[in-house]
Motif scaffolding. Structure first.
Motif, PDB file in Angstrom:
ATOM      1  N   GLY A 196       0.820  -1.214   0.000  1.00 14.81           N
ATOM      2  CA  GLY A 196       0.000   0.000   0.000  1.00 14.81           C
ATOM      3  C   GLY A 196       0.845   1.251   0.000  1.00 14.81           C
ATOM      4  O   GLY A 196       0.546   2.222  -0.724  1.00 14.81           O
ATOM      5  N   ALA A 197       1.908   1.270   0.810  1.00 12.05           N
ATOM      6  CA  ALA A 197       2.795   2.435   0.861  1.00 12.05           C
ATOM      7  C   ALA A 197       3.481   2.667  -0.482  1.00 12.05           C
ATOM      8  O   ALA A 197       3.605   3.810  -0.945  1.00 12.05           O
ATOM      9  N   VAL A 198       3.916   1.582  -1.139  1.00 16.84           N
ATOM     10  CA  VAL A 198       4.555   1.699  -2.451  1.00 16.84           C
ATOM     11  C   VAL A 198       3.559   2.220  -3.483  1.00 16.84           C
ATOM     12  O   VAL A 198       3.884   3.082  -4.320  1.00 16.84           O
ATOM     13  N   THR A 199       2.330   1.716  -3.439  1.00 12.01           N
ATOM     14  CA  THR A 199       1.292   2.197  -4.363  1.00 12.01           C
ATOM     15  C   THR A 199       1.029   3.680  -4.171  1.00 12.01           C
ATOM     16  O   THR A 199       0.891   4.430  -5.145  1.00 12.01           O
ATOM     17  N   ALA A 200       0.973   4.111  -2.908  1.00 12.09           N
ATOM     18  CA  ALA A 200       0.753   5.533  -2.624  1.00 12.09           C
ATOM     19  C   ALA A 200       1.904   6.375  -3.164  1.00 12.09           C
ATOM     20  O   ALA A 200       1.685   7.469  -3.715  1.00 12.09           O
ATOM     21  N   TYR A 201       3.125   5.878  -3.010  1.00  7.30           N
ATOM     22  CA  TYR A 201       4.292   6.637  -3.477  1.00  7.30           C
ATOM     23  C   TYR A 201       4.219   6.870  -4.988  1.00  7.30           C
ATOM     24  O   TYR A 201       4.472   7.984  -5.468  1.00  7.30           O
ATOM     25  N   PHE A 202       3.869   5.829  -5.743  1.00  9.78           N
ATOM     26  CA  PHE A 202       3.814   5.972  -7.192  1.00  9.78           C
ATOM     27  C   PHE A 202       2.550   6.708  -7.647  1.00  9.78           C
ATOM     28  O   PHE A 202       2.462   7.101  -8.816  1.00  9.78           O
TER      29      PHE A 202
ATOM     30  N   ALA B 229      -2.284   5.990   4.818  1.00 15.50           N
ATOM     31  CA  ALA B 229      -3.670   5.719   4.446  1.00 15.50           C
ATOM     32  C   ALA B 229      -3.774   4.513   3.519  1.00 15.50           C
ATOM     33  O   ALA B 229      -4.626   3.638   3.703  1.00 15.50           O
ATOM     34  N   PHE B 230      -2.889   4.443   2.531  1.00 12.90           N
ATOM     35  CA  PHE B 230      -2.905   3.303   1.616  1.00 12.90           C
ATOM     36  C   PHE B 230      -2.515   2.026   2.344  1.00 12.90           C
ATOM     37  O   PHE B 230      -3.084   0.955   2.086  1.00 12.90           O
ATOM     38  N   GLY B 231      -1.533   2.116   3.249  1.00 12.12           N
ATOM     39  CA  GLY B 231      -1.137   0.933   4.005  1.00 12.12           C
ATOM     40  C   GLY B 231      -2.267   0.392   4.849  1.00 12.12           C
ATOM     41  O   GLY B 231      -2.481  -0.821   4.930  1.00 12.12           O
TER      42      GLY B 231
ATOM     43  N   GLY C 233      -5.515   0.994   4.236  1.00 16.12           N
ATOM     44  CA  GLY C 233      -6.540   0.520   3.313  1.00 16.12           C
ATOM     45  C   GLY C 233      -6.246  -0.867   2.767  1.00 16.12           C
ATOM     46  O   GLY C 233      -7.158  -1.663   2.538  1.00 16.12           O
ATOM     47  N   PHE C 234      -4.967  -1.178   2.597  1.00 12.86           N
ATOM     48  CA  PHE C 234      -4.587  -2.490   2.076  1.00 12.86           C
ATOM     49  C   PHE C 234      -4.721  -3.591   3.127  1.00 12.86           C
ATOM     50  O   PHE C 234      -4.504  -4.766   2.811  1.00 12.86           O
ATOM     51  N   GLN C 235      -5.071  -3.221   4.378  1.00 15.04           N
ATOM     52  CA  GLN C 235      -5.359  -4.234   5.396  1.00 15.04           C
ATOM     53  C   GLN C 235      -6.789  -4.774   5.266  1.00 15.04           C
ATOM     54  O   GLN C 235      -7.185  -5.700   5.987  1.00 15.04           O
ATOM     55  N   PHE C 236      -7.549  -4.219   4.343  1.00 12.17           N
ATOM     56  CA  PHE C 236      -8.950  -4.590   4.164  1.00 12.17           C
ATOM     57  C   PHE C 236      -9.149  -6.099   3.975  1.00 12.17           C
ATOM     58  O   PHE C 236     -10.008  -6.700   4.631  1.00 12.17           O
ATOM     59  N   PRO C 237      -8.380  -6.774   3.108  1.00 10.42           N
ATOM     60  CA  PRO C 237      -8.612  -8.218   2.940  1.00 10.42           C
ATOM     61  C   PRO C 237      -8.284  -9.021   4.190  1.00 10.42           C
ATOM     62  O   PRO C 237      -8.912 -10.056   4.439  1.00 10.42           O
ATOM     63  N   VAL C 238      -7.308  -8.571   4.982  1.00 13.05           N
ATOM     64  CA  VAL C 238      -6.978  -9.285   6.218  1.00 13.05           C
ATOM     65  C   VAL C 238      -8.179  -9.275   7.163  1.00 13.05           C
ATOM     66  O   VAL C 238      -8.530 -10.298   7.767  1.00 13.05           O
ATOM     67  N   VAL C 239      -8.828  -8.131   7.272  1.00 18.48           N
ATOM     68  CA  VAL C 239      -9.999  -8.010   8.150  1.00 18.48           C
ATOM     69  C   VAL C 239     -11.148  -8.866   7.633  1.00 18.48           C
ATOM     70  O   VAL C 239     -11.803  -9.590   8.401  1.00 18.48           O
ATOM     71  N   VAL C 240     -11.407  -8.796   6.326  1.00 24.66           N
ATOM     72  CA  VAL C 240     -12.532  -9.542   5.747  1.00 24.66           C
ATOM     73  C   VAL C 240     -12.309 -11.049   5.883  1.00 24.66           C
ATOM     74  O   VAL C 240     -13.235 -11.800   6.250  1.00 24.66           O
ATOM     75  N   VAL C 241     -11.096 -11.521   5.612  1.00 22.58           N
ATOM     76  CA  VAL C 241     -10.806 -12.948   5.742  1.00 22.58           C
ATOM     77  C   VAL C 241     -10.934 -13.388   7.195  1.00 22.58           C
ATOM     78  O   VAL C 241     -11.487 -14.461   7.496  1.00 22.58           O
ATOM     79  N   ALA C 242     -10.437 -12.578   8.126  1.00 27.64           N
ATOM     80  CA  ALA C 242     -10.528 -12.928   9.544  1.00 27.64           C
ATOM     81  C   ALA C 242     -11.985 -13.025   9.996  1.00 27.64           C
ATOM     82  O   ALA C 242     -12.354 -13.938  10.752  1.00 27.64           O
ATOM     83  N   LEU C 243     -12.839 -12.111   9.525  1.00 26.41           N
ATOM     84  CA  LEU C 243     -14.260 -12.161   9.889  1.00 26.41           C
ATOM     85  C   LEU C 243     -14.923 -13.430   9.365  1.00 26.41           C
ATOM     86  O   LEU C 243     -15.803 -13.997  10.023  1.00 26.41           O
TER      87      LEU C 243
ATOM     88  N   VAL D  12      -9.783   0.944  -6.188  1.00 26.38           N
ATOM     89  CA  VAL D  12      -9.740  -0.175  -7.131  1.00 26.38           C
ATOM     90  C   VAL D  12      -9.070  -1.404  -6.517  1.00 26.38           C
ATOM     91  O   VAL D  12      -9.609  -2.522  -6.612  1.00 26.38           O
ATOM     92  N   PRO D  13      -7.882  -1.277  -5.873  1.00 33.82           N
ATOM     93  CA  PRO D  13      -7.324  -2.471  -5.213  1.00 33.82           C
ATOM     94  C   PRO D  13      -8.229  -3.028  -4.123  1.00 33.82           C
ATOM     95  O   PRO D  13      -8.297  -4.248  -3.936  1.00 33.82           O
ATOM     96  N   MET D  14      -8.943  -2.148  -3.412  1.00 34.28           N
ATOM     97  CA  MET D  14      -9.842  -2.625  -2.367  1.00 34.28           C
ATOM     98  C   MET D  14     -11.007  -3.411  -2.965  1.00 34.28           C
ATOM     99  O   MET D  14     -11.474  -4.392  -2.368  1.00 34.28           O
TER     100      MET D  14
END
Length: 256
Positions: free
Chosen positions: A120-126, A162-164, A166-176, A219-221
């Motif tokens: 996420g941090a790399v995506t935000a940088y670019f 913020a991007f980092g 936001g990229f935690q979204f799948p971890v939360v969804v999978v855990a739920l 879009v990645p989310m």
């Protein structure tokens, strides 16, 4: 362990983390010029794309700002350099209280969350170059915009944070899904609501507020949402097969 032993263990782990950060400040202080060059690259690219003769240097009118900024960036850099030690101490603190199976899942989630945060941090940088280009161009040709280094560094760091997150979204969804709060079928039926919710979250947490950054996060989310549903279905399928095998084994033991 008694409560007092846990507190002493936590104190020792925190002291080790603080010591690691304090030691890492030294190389981070000398890495400051390199870190500023890295942060300046998307800013410079955005300005030169709009005007090849534009100055890439940051504008600063406060004489004391550069020193405090160098301290702040050195602190952020030290925190990043010490992150392996911090994560290891966190793992050493919680691992003794987990079963072997729980340790395996916790380690997998920790590694995945760390890699996703970096991605996420790399995506935000670019994304910064396009975001800055939009923010500068929207002011018009009669407005010359040169950012102060403190403001831009703050924007870049908050954007990567913020991007980092936001990229935690799948971890939360999978855990739920793994704990049974939601099912993949239910999530799949909520895809329209998920699109609206993800768009609102992306718009709310991107500090620049520009549409380019918002869609670069949204879009990645969206993709993560679909991948999380697929992972949940695989998890449930394996869980049902395991339960079926255990039921058959239990019947066989009873028959014997």
């Amino acid at each position: 362990m008694a409560l007092g032993d846990h507190l002493r263990e936590l104190r020792n782990r925190l002291l080790i983390c603080l010591a690691a950060v304090a030691v890492a400040v030294i190389p981070a202080w000398f890495l400051y010029p390199w870190m500023v060059d890295v942060l300046n690259a998307p800013y410079c690219d955005a300005l030169t794309n709009l005007d090849p003769d534009a100055s890439c240097k940051f504008l600063e009118t406060n004489l004391l700002a550069p020193f405090t900024l160098r301290l702040r960036i050195a602190g952020y850099g030290a925190l990043f350099l010490a992150m392996p030690v911090i994560l290891w101490q966190l793992w050493r603190f919680i691992a003794p209280g987990l079963y072997k199976k729980e340790r395996r899942y916790a380690l997998a989630f920790t590694v995945t969350a760390t890699l996703l945060f970096i991605a996420g941090a790399v995506t935000a940088y670019f994304t910064l170059t396009q975001a800055v280009s939009f923010l500068v161009s929207i002011g018009g040709d009669d407005v010359e915009i040169r950012s102060g280094i403190e403001n831009f560094v703050k924007l870049a760091l908050f954007m990567m944070l913020a991007f980092g997150i936001g990229f935690q979204f799948p971890v939360v969804v999978v855990a739920l899904q793994m704990v049974g709060v939601v099912t993949p079928e239910k999530l799949a039926s909520w895809w329209r609501q998920a699109i609206v919710l993800i768009t609102l979250i992306a718009a709310g947490i991107t500090p620049s507020g520009d549409p380019i950054s918002m869609f670069a996060l949204a879009v990645p989310m969206y993709l993560f949402y679909g991948i999380s549903i697929a992972i949940g279905r695989v998890w449930n399928r394996r869980k049902r097969k395991k339960a079926s095998r255990e039921a058959v084994a239990q019947k066989e033991r009873r028959a014997a």
